[in-house]
Design a protein around this motif. Structure first.
Motif, PDB file in Angstrom:
ATOM      1  N   LEU A 203       0.819  -1.401   0.038  1.00  0.00           N
ATOM      2  CA  LEU A 203       0.077  -0.316  -0.147  1.00  0.00           C
ATOM      3  C   LEU A 203       0.923   0.987  -0.162  1.00  0.00           C
ATOM      4  O   LEU A 203       1.064   2.358  -0.465  1.00  0.00           O
ATOM      5  CB  LEU A 203      -0.698   0.124   1.406  1.00  0.00           C
ATOM      6  N   THR A 204       1.927   1.390   0.728  1.00  0.00           N
ATOM      7  CA  THR A 204       2.982   2.068   0.967  1.00  0.00           C
ATOM      8  C   THR A 204       3.214   3.457  -0.307  1.00  0.00           C
ATOM      9  O   THR A 204       3.793   3.823  -1.218  1.00  0.00           O
ATOM     10  CB  THR A 204       4.120   2.410   1.819  1.00  0.00           C
ATOM     11  N   ASP A 205       3.394   1.454  -1.113  1.00  0.00           N
ATOM     12  CA  ASP A 205       4.483   1.707  -2.904  1.00  0.00           C
ATOM     13  C   ASP A 205       3.394   2.263  -3.691  1.00  0.00           C
ATOM     14  O   ASP A 205       3.182   3.566  -4.053  1.00  0.00           O
ATOM     15  CB  ASP A 205       5.103   0.325  -3.286  1.00  0.00           C
TER      16      ASP A 205
ATOM     17  N   GLY B  73     -11.001   6.575  11.889  1.00  0.00           N
ATOM     18  CA  GLY B  73     -10.090   5.341  12.421  1.00  0.00           C
ATOM     19  C   GLY B  73      -9.049   4.779  12.073  1.00  0.00           C
ATOM     20  O   GLY B  73      -8.144   4.027  12.712  1.00  0.00           O
ATOM     21  N   THR B  74      -9.018   4.800  11.028  1.00  0.00           N
ATOM     22  CA  THR B  74      -7.462   4.522   9.954  1.00  0.00           C
ATOM     23  C   THR B  74      -6.300   5.353   9.017  1.00  0.00           C
ATOM     24  O   THR B  74      -7.058   6.835   9.491  1.00  0.00           O
ATOM     25  CB  THR B  74      -8.040   3.573   8.499  1.00  0.00           C
ATOM     26  N   THR B  75      -5.354   4.973   9.715  1.00  0.00           N
ATOM     27  CA  THR B  75      -4.250   6.034   9.250  1.00  0.00           C
ATOM     28  C   THR B  75      -2.909   5.044   9.234  1.00  0.00           C
ATOM     29  O   THR B  75      -2.876   3.810   9.182  1.00  0.00           O
ATOM     30  CB  THR B  75      -3.452   6.700  10.944  1.00  0.00           C
ATOM     31  N   LEU B  76      -2.562   5.792   7.997  1.00  0.00           N
ATOM     32  CA  LEU B  76      -0.972   5.190   7.430  1.00  0.00           C
ATOM     33  C   LEU B  76      -0.641   4.544   8.479  1.00  0.00           C
ATOM     34  O   LEU B  76       0.571   3.943   7.916  1.00  0.00           O
ATOM     35  CB  LEU B  76      -0.147   5.756   6.644  1.00  0.00           C
ATOM     36  N   GLU B  77      -0.231   5.227   9.867  1.00  0.00           N
ATOM     37  CA  GLU B  77       0.646   4.755  10.619  1.00  0.00           C
ATOM     38  C   GLU B  77       0.684   3.072  10.988  1.00  0.00           C
ATOM     39  O   GLU B  77       1.769   2.864  11.413  1.00  0.00           O
ATOM     40  CB  GLU B  77       1.056   6.233  11.691  1.00  0.00           C
ATOM     41  N   GLU B  78      -0.841   3.307  11.511  1.00  0.00           N
ATOM     42  CA  GLU B  78      -1.241   1.935  11.968  1.00  0.00           C
ATOM     43  C   GLU B  78      -0.855   1.085  11.010  1.00  0.00           C
ATOM     44  O   GLU B  78      -0.615   0.100  11.521  1.00  0.00           O
ATOM     45  CB  GLU B  78      -3.089   2.191  12.339  1.00  0.00           C
ATOM     46  N   ILE B  79      -1.286   1.307   9.608  1.00  0.00           N
ATOM     47  CA  ILE B  79      -1.333   0.631   8.776  1.00  0.00           C
ATOM     48  C   ILE B  79       0.062  -0.203   8.403  1.00  0.00           C
ATOM     49  O   ILE B  79       0.650  -1.357   8.051  1.00  0.00           O
ATOM     50  CB  ILE B  79      -1.591   0.695   6.696  1.00  0.00           C
ATOM     51  N   GLU B  80       0.400   0.643   8.941  1.00  0.00           N
ATOM     52  CA  GLU B  80       2.332   0.237   8.229  1.00  0.00           C
ATOM     53  C   GLU B  80       3.414  -0.169   9.759  1.00  0.00           C
ATOM     54  O   GLU B  80       4.450  -0.888   9.452  1.00  0.00           O
ATOM     55  CB  GLU B  80       3.409   1.872   8.146  1.00  0.00           C
ATOM     56  N   SER B  81       2.665  -0.479  11.177  1.00  0.00           N
ATOM     57  CA  SER B  81       3.073  -0.918  11.729  1.00  0.00           C
ATOM     58  C   SER B  81       2.610  -2.350  11.825  1.00  0.00           C
ATOM     59  O   SER B  81       2.488  -3.083  12.730  1.00  0.00           O
ATOM     60  CB  SER B  81       3.079  -0.817  12.870  1.00  0.00           C
ATOM     61  N   SER B  82       2.054  -2.574  11.107  1.00  0.00           N
ATOM     62  CA  SER B  82       0.622  -3.860  11.102  1.00  0.00           C
ATOM     63  C   SER B  82       1.270  -4.640   9.787  1.00  0.00           C
ATOM     64  O   SER B  82       1.136  -4.237   8.902  1.00  0.00           O
ATOM     65  CB  SER B  82      -0.824  -3.621  10.525  1.00  0.00           C
ATOM     66  N   GLU B  83       0.800  -6.134   9.732  1.00  0.00           N
ATOM     67  CA  GLU B  83       1.607  -6.791   8.837  1.00  0.00           C
ATOM     68  C   GLU B  83      -0.201  -7.189   8.429  1.00  0.00           C
ATOM     69  O   GLU B  83      -0.052  -8.502   7.224  1.00  0.00           O
ATOM     70  CB  GLU B  83       1.868  -8.338  10.281  1.00  0.00           C
ATOM     71  N   ASN B  84      -0.920  -6.630   8.849  1.00  0.00           N
ATOM     72  CA  ASN B  84      -2.340  -8.005   8.421  1.00  0.00           C
ATOM     73  C   ASN B  84      -2.849  -6.825   7.238  1.00  0.00           C
ATOM     74  O   ASN B  84      -2.459  -5.482   6.455  1.00  0.00           O
ATOM     75  CB  ASN B  84      -3.722  -7.024   9.019  1.00  0.00           C
ATOM     76  N   PRO B  85      -3.028  -7.150   5.803  1.00  0.00           N
ATOM     77  CA  PRO B  85      -3.284  -6.506   4.364  1.00  0.00           C
ATOM     78  C   PRO B  85      -4.597  -5.768   5.440  1.00  0.00           C
ATOM     79  O   PRO B  85      -5.437  -5.426   6.430  1.00  0.00           O
ATOM     80  CB  PRO B  85      -4.307  -8.023   3.549  1.00  0.00           C
ATOM     81  N   VAL B  86      -4.489  -4.730   4.125  1.00  0.00           N
ATOM     82  CA  VAL B  86      -5.890  -3.351   4.319  1.00  0.00           C
ATOM     83  C   VAL B  86      -6.570  -3.490   3.427  1.00  0.00           C
ATOM     84  O   VAL B  86      -6.510  -4.797   1.988  1.00  0.00           O
ATOM     85  CB  VAL B  86      -4.710  -2.327   3.846  1.00  0.00           C
TER      86      VAL B  86
END
Length: 384
Positions: A347-349, A364-377
């Motif tokens: 996603l970051t790419d 409730g969704t933030t990029l910081e939380e996504i980048e620290s998680s291994e779950n898919p988005v």
């Protein structure tokens, strides 16, 4: 500007394990003039055409995290069902994860087993009047509420490759099995008493192949039931008394089952791979667009985006900016937006290749939380 991400991990693994004998479906309809998207359509698909990067097809995306906790570690998300303010996500180990619509983890359950209130496998999954319906490996239809409580079980007298709710009963894909031991129909329906109701698409040779592929051959578009049987290039729309051609994918000489090929004497998979011809496909059909996935063999998979109104199709190049395969999984159409899941690192790419105004996040969704998680988005894509 389209069973699908260009490669699908669990499905590719399944393909590599399959070696089957079977009767291939010949091209069943021919090209017609352009018609409204509610009628029959045939689309010419060019495997040799130029590919367009997935990112270049995007008008905008909305991103939803899937909260990672010790109880909600998700490796792959290939199906999401929605009910009111909840999302239901099954995995391939028999576990159901329940999330809020904004991605907060709520609970999970797993009733895999051989008991009367359990399931031995998850062949098909759907929501039925707020309950989770499960086609339990050709044995039964089980129902559970969203808390995981067992509700009911109905025995299946007819083993089927796939099952889907239809009217007050069910539709069964019988392409690889006889009906009632001797009847040869690819598709049958059951009434509300689970008794044989209608039969469609007769065949005249016994089903040699006993392989059932995932994902399901049965889907819906509005109130219509659609059926794309295995090794076929035609989607049928089921009406009250017939199954009529609805969508045809015309691969010309790149389709393996050319006229005259009545029976496969070796492995379909191996023979088609040697000739680099399409032998299997599935599609997500929306009201205005189609996402089509095909396979020619290992690392020879194609995805297409099709505009149903203009009949134009585009071959999709799903890669990151560094040339790595973009690990996305197609899920479903919601109107003109297509829901996919995507590895969080990819996603970051993707965001780096889009303009800032092209992306947004659900509450409730933030990029910081996504980048620290291994779950898919989850990513809802609106195409150009």
């Amino acid at each position: 500007m389209n069973k699908v991400k260009t490669q699908i991990p669990y499905f590719t693994l399944l393909i590599l394990m399959v070696c089957c004998l079977g009767c291939g479906s010949k091209t069943e309809v021919t090209e017609t003039e352009s018609v409204p998207t509610g009628g029959f359509q045939s689309f010419q698909i060019d495997l040799k055409g130029d590919k367009k990067p997935f990112v270049d097809l995007i008008q905008s995306i909305e991103i939803t995290r899937l909260e990672e906790t010790e109880e909600s570690l998700l490796g792959y998300v290939g199906q999401v069902e929605f009910h009111e303010d909840r999302m239901i996500i099954p995995d391939n180990k028999g576990t159901f994860y329940i999330y809020s619509k904004t991605g907060e983890f709520l609970n999970k359950f797993n009733h895999k087993g051989e008991g009367p209130e359990e399931y031995s496998g998850l062949t098909d999954i759907w929501l039925e009047n707020g309950l989770i319906g499960i086609h339990n490996s050709g044995k039964s239809i089980n129902r559970y509420d969203l808390e995981g409580n067992f509700i009911s079980r109905e025995r299946l007298d007819e083993r089927a490759a796939h099952v889907h709710p239809y009217k007050s009963g069910y539709a069964l894909d019988k392409n690889t099995r006889y009906t009632q031991d001797s009847l040869m129909f690819s598709l049958v329906t059951l009434d509300d008493q689970m008794k044989l109701d209608k039969t469609f698409l007769p065949f005249d040779k016994s089903p040699v192949s006993q392989v059932a592929f995932s994902p399901s051959t049965l889907s819906t578009l509005g109130n219509d039931l659609l059926y794309l049987r295995m090794m076929s290039d035609t989607v049928y729309r089921v009406t009250a008394d017939s199954a009529v051609p609805f969508i045809h994918y015309d691969f010309q000489e790149d389709w393996y089952f050319q006229p005259g090929i009545e029976e496969v004497t070796g492995s379909v998979y191996e023979a088609a791979s040697r000739k680099e011809q399409v032998w299997f496909m599935y599609s997500h059909i929306g009201q205005n667009y189609i996402y089509l996935y095909t396979t020619l063999g290992p690392r020879k998979n194609y995805a297409f985006f099709i505009d149903r109104e203009t009949k134009q199709s585009v071959s999709i190049e799903s890669k990151t900016s560094t040339g790595e395969r973009l690990d996305l999984s197609p899920i479903r159409w919601n109107g003109d937006q297509f829901l996919i899941s995507l590895r969080s690192s990819h996603l970051t790419d993707l965001l780096d290749q889009l303009d800032q105004e092209q992306s947004s996040f659900t509450e409730g969704t933030t990029l910081e939380e996504i980048e620290s998680s291994e779950n898919p988005v989850l990513v809802s894509v609106k195409f150009k």
